[in-house]
Write an enzyme that holds these catalytic residues in place. Structure first.
Site, PDB file in Angstrom:
ATOM      1  CB  VAL A  44      -3.841   4.400  -5.830  1.00 57.27           C
ATOM      2  CG1 VAL A  44      -3.757   5.365  -6.968  1.00 57.27           C
ATOM      3  CG2 VAL A  44      -2.652   4.559  -4.903  1.00 57.27           C
ATOM      4  CG  ASP A  45      -7.871   9.979  -6.210  1.00 58.29           C
ATOM      5  OD1 ASP A  45      -7.318  10.671  -5.340  1.00 58.29           O
ATOM      6  OD2 ASP A  45      -8.644  10.457  -7.078  1.00 58.29           O
ATOM      7  CG  ASN A  75     -10.914  12.348 -10.732  1.00 59.81           C
ATOM      8  OD1 ASN A  75     -11.207  13.541 -10.686  1.00 59.81           O
ATOM      9  ND2 ASN A  75     -11.213  11.501  -9.754  1.00 59.81           N
ATOM     10  N   GLY A  90      -5.564   0.786 -13.410  1.00 63.83           N
ATOM     11  CA  GLY A  90      -6.753   0.294 -12.702  1.00 63.83           C
ATOM     12  C   GLY A  90      -7.996   0.691 -13.488  1.00 63.83           C
ATOM     13  CG  ASP A 115      -1.781   1.136   1.408  1.00 62.94           C
ATOM     14  OD1 ASP A 115      -1.755   2.054   0.543  1.00 62.94           O
ATOM     15  OD2 ASP A 115      -2.532   1.159   2.398  1.00 62.94           O
ATOM     16  CB  ILE A 116       1.314   3.945  -2.523  1.00 58.48           C
ATOM     17  CG1 ILE A 116       2.458   4.879  -2.926  1.00 58.48           C
ATOM     18  CG2 ILE A 116       0.000   4.705  -2.498  1.00 58.48           C
ATOM     19  CD1 ILE A 116       2.377   5.368  -4.363  1.00 58.48           C
TER      20      ILE A 116
HETATM   21  N1  AR6 Z   1      -1.304   1.405  -3.114  1.00 62.47           N
HETATM   22  C1  AR6 Z   1      -0.668   1.149  -4.287  1.00 62.47           C
HETATM   23  N2  AR6 Z   1      -1.307   0.856  -5.429  1.00 62.47           N
HETATM   24  C2  AR6 Z   1      -2.654   0.800  -5.381  1.00 62.47           C
HETATM   25  C3  AR6 Z   1      -3.398   1.056  -4.196  1.00 62.47           C
HETATM   26  C4  AR6 Z   1      -2.667   1.369  -3.024  1.00 62.47           C
HETATM   27  N3  AR6 Z   1      -3.268   1.622  -1.852  1.00 62.47           N
HETATM   28  N4  AR6 Z   1      -4.729   0.928  -4.501  1.00 62.47           N
HETATM   29  C5  AR6 Z   1      -4.808   0.604  -5.802  1.00 62.47           C
HETATM   30  N5  AR6 Z   1      -3.564   0.521  -6.338  1.00 62.47           N
HETATM   31  P1  AR6 Z   1      -6.373   3.181 -10.029  1.00 62.47           P
HETATM   32  P2  AR6 Z   1      -6.118   4.738 -12.521  1.00 62.47           P
HETATM   33  C6  AR6 Z   1      -3.156   0.216  -7.729  1.00 62.47           C
HETATM   34  O1  AR6 Z   1      -7.698   2.655 -10.478  1.00 62.47           O
HETATM   35  O2  AR6 Z   1      -6.232   3.521 -13.350  1.00 62.47           O
HETATM   36  C7  AR6 Z   1      -9.644   6.814  -9.304  1.00 62.47           C
HETATM   37  O3  AR6 Z   1     -11.004   6.715  -9.038  1.00 62.47           O
HETATM   38  C8  AR6 Z   1      -4.119  -0.546  -8.605  1.00 62.47           C
HETATM   39  O4  AR6 Z   1      -3.994  -1.941  -8.372  1.00 62.47           O
HETATM   40  O5  AR6 Z   1      -6.234   3.643  -8.640  1.00 62.47           O
HETATM   41  O6  AR6 Z   1      -5.060   5.751 -12.861  1.00 62.47           O
HETATM   42  C9  AR6 Z   1      -9.236   8.226  -9.704  1.00 62.47           C
HETATM   43  O7  AR6 Z   1      -9.989   9.216  -9.023  1.00 62.47           O
HETATM   44  C10 AR6 Z   1      -3.654  -0.159 -10.003  1.00 62.47           C
HETATM   45  O8  AR6 Z   1      -2.577  -1.002 -10.414  1.00 62.47           O
HETATM   46  O9  AR6 Z   1      -5.912   4.455 -10.957  1.00 62.47           O
HETATM   47  C11 AR6 Z   1      -9.499   8.235 -11.169  1.00 62.47           C
HETATM   48  O10 AR6 Z   1     -10.853   8.497 -11.461  1.00 62.47           O
HETATM   49  C12 AR6 Z   1      -3.088   1.242  -9.814  1.00 62.47           C
HETATM   50  O11 AR6 Z   1      -3.024   1.462  -8.405  1.00 62.47           O
HETATM   51  C13 AR6 Z   1      -9.168   6.830 -11.601  1.00 62.47           C
HETATM   52  O12 AR6 Z   1      -9.340   6.020 -10.441  1.00 62.47           O
HETATM   53  C14 AR6 Z   1      -3.893   2.348 -10.445  1.00 62.47           C
HETATM   54  O13 AR6 Z   1      -5.275   2.057 -10.333  1.00 62.47           O
HETATM   55  C15 AR6 Z   1      -7.733   6.711 -12.035  1.00 62.47           C
HETATM   56  O14 AR6 Z   1      -7.536   5.441 -12.569  1.00 62.47           O
END
Ligand code: AR6
Length: 175
Positions: free
Chosen positions: A34-35, A25, A124, A11-12
Protein backbone atom coordinates in the site's frame (compact mmCIF):
# COMPACT_ATOMS: atom_id res chain seq x y z
CA UNK A 1 -21.35 4.59 16.97
CA UNK A 2 -20.67 1.73 14.55
CA UNK A 3 -22.50 3.73 11.90
CA UNK A 4 -19.37 5.88 11.97
CA UNK A 5 -17.33 2.91 10.67
CA UNK A 6 -17.52 1.50 7.13
CA UNK A 7 -15.73 -1.24 5.25
CA UNK A 8 -14.61 -0.50 1.71
CA UNK A 9 -13.13 -3.08 -0.64
CA UNK A 10 -10.61 -1.76 -3.14
CA UNK A 11 -7.67 0.55 -3.65
CA UNK A 12 -7.25 3.07 -0.83
CA UNK A 13 -5.69 5.65 -3.16
CA UNK A 14 -9.02 6.19 -4.93
CA UNK A 15 -10.90 7.31 -1.82
CA UNK A 16 -12.18 10.85 -1.46
CA UNK A 17 -11.62 11.15 2.26
CA UNK A 18 -9.87 13.86 4.26
CA UNK A 19 -6.95 11.67 5.20
CA UNK A 20 -5.50 8.29 4.18
CA UNK A 21 -3.30 6.17 6.39
CA UNK A 22 -0.16 4.71 4.85
CA UNK A 23 1.40 1.50 6.19
CA UNK A 24 4.93 2.82 5.89
CA UNK A 25 8.35 1.72 7.14
CA UNK A 26 10.58 3.69 9.54
CA UNK A 27 12.54 5.35 6.71
CA UNK A 28 9.35 6.97 5.29
CA UNK A 29 11.02 6.68 1.88
CA UNK A 30 8.36 4.50 0.25
CA UNK A 31 8.25 0.76 -0.37
CA UNK A 32 5.94 -1.93 -1.74
CA UNK A 33 2.32 -2.81 -0.98
CA UNK A 34 0.00 0.00 0.00
CA UNK A 35 2.99 2.30 0.61
CA UNK A 36 4.10 1.89 -3.01
CA UNK A 37 0.55 2.43 -4.30
CA UNK A 38 0.13 5.63 -2.25
CA UNK A 39 3.46 7.07 -3.39
CA UNK A 40 2.75 6.22 -7.04
CA UNK A 41 -0.68 7.85 -6.94
CA UNK A 42 0.46 10.89 -4.94
CA UNK A 43 3.48 11.65 -7.14
CA UNK A 44 6.89 13.11 -6.21
CA UNK A 45 5.51 15.81 -3.87
CA UNK A 46 4.74 13.12 -1.30
CA UNK A 47 8.29 11.76 -1.26
CA UNK A 48 9.64 15.31 -0.90
CA UNK A 49 7.31 15.91 2.06
CA UNK A 50 8.41 12.62 3.63
CA UNK A 51 12.08 13.55 3.18
CA UNK A 52 11.45 16.81 5.02
CA UNK A 53 9.75 15.04 7.93
CA UNK A 54 12.60 12.55 8.04
CA UNK A 55 15.19 15.38 8.14
CA UNK A 56 13.31 17.17 10.90
CA UNK A 57 12.19 14.24 13.07
CA UNK A 58 14.32 11.26 12.05
CA UNK A 59 12.84 7.82 11.46
CA UNK A 60 9.28 6.96 12.41
CA UNK A 61 9.32 4.31 15.15
CA UNK A 62 6.85 1.40 15.04
CA UNK A 63 3.53 2.52 16.55
CA UNK A 64 4.18 6.20 15.80
CA UNK A 65 2.60 8.34 13.07
CA UNK A 66 3.41 11.50 11.09
CA UNK A 67 1.28 13.60 8.75
CA UNK A 68 2.11 15.06 5.32
CA UNK A 69 0.37 16.59 2.32
CA UNK A 70 -1.23 14.19 -0.14
CA UNK A 71 0.19 15.36 -3.49
CA UNK A 72 -2.02 14.27 -6.40
CA UNK A 73 -4.28 12.04 -4.28
CA UNK A 74 -7.94 13.00 -3.84
CA UNK A 75 -7.32 12.99 -0.07
CA UNK A 76 -6.20 16.18 1.69
CA UNK A 77 -3.44 14.57 3.74
CA UNK A 78 -1.61 11.31 4.38
CA UNK A 79 -0.81 9.94 7.82
CA UNK A 80 2.17 7.59 7.69
CA UNK A 81 2.35 5.02 10.44
CA UNK A 82 4.67 2.10 10.97
CA UNK A 83 3.10 -1.14 12.13
CA UNK A 84 4.97 -3.88 13.95
CA UNK A 85 6.83 -6.60 12.09
CA UNK A 86 5.30 -9.91 13.25
CA UNK A 87 7.93 -11.87 15.21
CA UNK A 88 5.71 -14.55 16.74
CA UNK A 89 3.62 -12.39 19.05
CA UNK A 90 5.84 -11.95 22.09
CA UNK A 91 7.58 -8.77 20.95
CA UNK A 92 4.74 -6.37 21.89
CA UNK A 93 3.33 -6.60 18.38
CA UNK A 94 -0.32 -6.25 19.52
CA UNK A 95 0.40 -3.17 21.64
CA UNK A 96 2.42 -1.55 18.85
CA UNK A 97 -0.38 -2.17 16.34
CA UNK A 98 -2.92 -0.62 18.74
CA UNK A 99 -0.61 2.38 19.21
CA UNK A 100 -0.37 2.79 15.43
CA UNK A 101 -4.17 2.93 15.03
CA UNK A 102 -4.63 5.24 18.04
CA UNK A 103 -1.85 7.65 17.01
CA UNK A 104 -3.35 7.95 13.52
CA UNK A 105 -6.77 8.75 15.01
CA UNK A 106 -5.23 11.34 17.34
CA UNK A 107 -3.32 12.98 14.51
CA UNK A 108 -6.39 13.14 12.26
CA UNK A 109 -8.47 14.65 15.09
CA UNK A 110 -5.74 17.15 16.04
CA UNK A 111 -5.79 18.40 12.43
CA UNK A 112 -9.57 18.67 12.38
CA UNK A 113 -10.08 15.94 9.78
CA UNK A 114 -13.51 14.35 9.63
CA UNK A 115 -12.98 11.29 7.43
CA UNK A 116 -10.12 8.83 7.69
CA UNK A 117 -9.29 5.63 5.80
CA UNK A 118 -7.09 2.83 7.17
CA UNK A 119 -5.50 -0.04 5.25
CA UNK A 120 -4.95 -3.32 7.13
CA UNK A 121 -1.68 -2.20 8.72
CA UNK A 122 1.05 -4.86 9.11
CA UNK A 123 -0.94 -7.65 7.43
CA UNK A 124 1.10 -7.73 4.20
CA UNK A 125 4.89 -7.73 4.14
CA UNK A 126 5.05 -7.33 7.94
CA UNK A 127 3.22 -10.65 8.41
CA UNK A 128 0.81 -9.87 11.28
CA UNK A 129 -1.92 -12.60 11.35
CA UNK A 130 -4.97 -11.15 9.65
CA UNK A 131 -7.69 -12.07 12.13
CA UNK A 132 -5.76 -10.81 15.16
CA UNK A 133 -4.86 -7.61 13.29
CA UNK A 134 -8.49 -7.00 12.26
CA UNK A 135 -9.67 -7.51 15.86
CA UNK A 136 -7.16 -4.94 17.08
CA UNK A 137 -8.16 -2.50 14.32
CA UNK A 138 -11.91 -2.82 14.96
CA UNK A 139 -11.61 -2.69 18.77
CA UNK A 140 -9.15 0.21 18.88
CA UNK A 141 -11.11 2.34 16.42
CA UNK A 142 -14.52 1.51 17.96
CA UNK A 143 -13.30 2.32 21.48
CA UNK A 144 -11.77 5.58 20.27
CA UNK A 145 -14.93 6.71 18.48
CA UNK A 146 -17.10 6.10 21.55
CA UNK A 147 -14.98 8.67 23.39
CA UNK A 148 -14.26 11.24 20.64
CA UNK A 149 -16.25 13.17 18.07
CA UNK A 150 -13.40 13.40 15.50
CA UNK A 151 -12.85 11.80 13.10
CA UNK A 152 -16.54 11.58 12.34
CA UNK A 153 -16.19 8.61 10.01
CA UNK A 154 -13.58 5.87 9.59
CA UNK A 155 -13.20 3.53 6.61
CA UNK A 156 -11.44 0.17 6.84
CA UNK A 157 -10.09 -0.43 3.36
CA UNK A 158 -9.64 -4.08 2.48
CA UNK A 159 -7.83 -5.11 -0.65
CA UNK A 160 -9.48 -8.51 -0.98
CA UNK A 161 -12.83 -10.10 -0.33
CA UNK A 162 -11.62 -12.35 2.50
CA UNK A 163 -10.46 -9.39 4.59
CA UNK A 164 -13.63 -7.47 3.73
CA UNK A 165 -15.80 -10.31 5.08
CA UNK A 166 -13.63 -10.57 8.17
CA UNK A 167 -14.02 -6.87 9.02
CA UNK A 168 -17.74 -6.96 8.31
CA UNK A 169 -18.15 -9.96 10.64
CA UNK A 170 -16.17 -8.32 13.45
CA UNK A 171 -18.11 -5.07 13.15
CA UNK A 172 -21.42 -6.93 13.20
CA UNK A 173 -20.32 -8.83 16.31
CA UNK A 174 -19.55 -5.57 18.10
CA UNK A 175 -23.06 -4.46 17.27
N1 AR6 B 1 -5.19 -0.29 -1.10
C1 AR6 B 1 -5.59 -0.89 0.06
N2 AR6 B 1 -4.92 -1.91 0.63
C2 AR6 B 1 -3.81 -2.35 0.01
C3 AR6 B 1 -3.32 -1.77 -1.20
C4 AR6 B 1 -4.06 -0.70 -1.76
N3 AR6 B 1 -3.70 -0.10 -2.89
N4 AR6 B 1 -2.18 -2.45 -1.55
C5 AR6 B 1 -1.97 -3.39 -0.62
N5 AR6 B 1 -2.95 -3.34 0.32
P1 AR6 B 1 1.53 -3.94 3.17
P2 AR6 B 1 2.62 -3.86 5.91
C6 AR6 B 1 -3.13 -4.16 1.54
O1 AR6 B 1 2.52 -5.00 2.80
O2 AR6 B 1 2.33 -5.30 6.12
C7 AR6 B 1 5.87 -1.67 2.50
O3 AR6 B 1 6.92 -2.04 1.67
C8 AR6 B 1 -2.47 -5.51 1.59
O4 AR6 B 1 -3.29 -6.48 0.95
O5 AR6 B 1 1.32 -2.82 2.24
O6 AR6 B 1 2.27 -2.89 7.01
C9 AR6 B 1 6.28 -0.61 3.51
O7 AR6 B 1 7.24 0.30 2.98
C10 AR6 B 1 -2.37 -5.76 3.09
O8 AR6 B 1 -3.59 -6.31 3.59
O9 AR6 B 1 1.95 -3.24 4.60
C11 AR6 B 1 6.84 -1.42 4.62
O10 AR6 B 1 8.18 -1.78 4.39
C12 AR6 B 1 -2.23 -4.36 3.68
O11 AR6 B 1 -2.50 -3.46 2.61
C13 AR6 B 1 5.99 -2.67 4.62
O12 AR6 B 1 5.50 -2.79 3.29
C14 AR6 B 1 -0.88 -4.04 4.26
O13 AR6 B 1 0.14 -4.65 3.48
C15 AR6 B 1 4.81 -2.53 5.54
O14 AR6 B 1 4.17 -3.76 5.61
Amino acid sequence: MLSRIEVFQGDITTLHVDVLVNAANPSLMGGGGVDGAIHRAAGPALLEACKLVRQQQGECAPGQAVITLAGDLPAKAVIHTVGPVWQGGDHHEARILEDAYRNCLNLAAANGYKTLAFPAISTGVYGFPRVAAAEIAVNTVSDYLTRKSLPERVYFVCYDEENTRLYQRLLTQRG
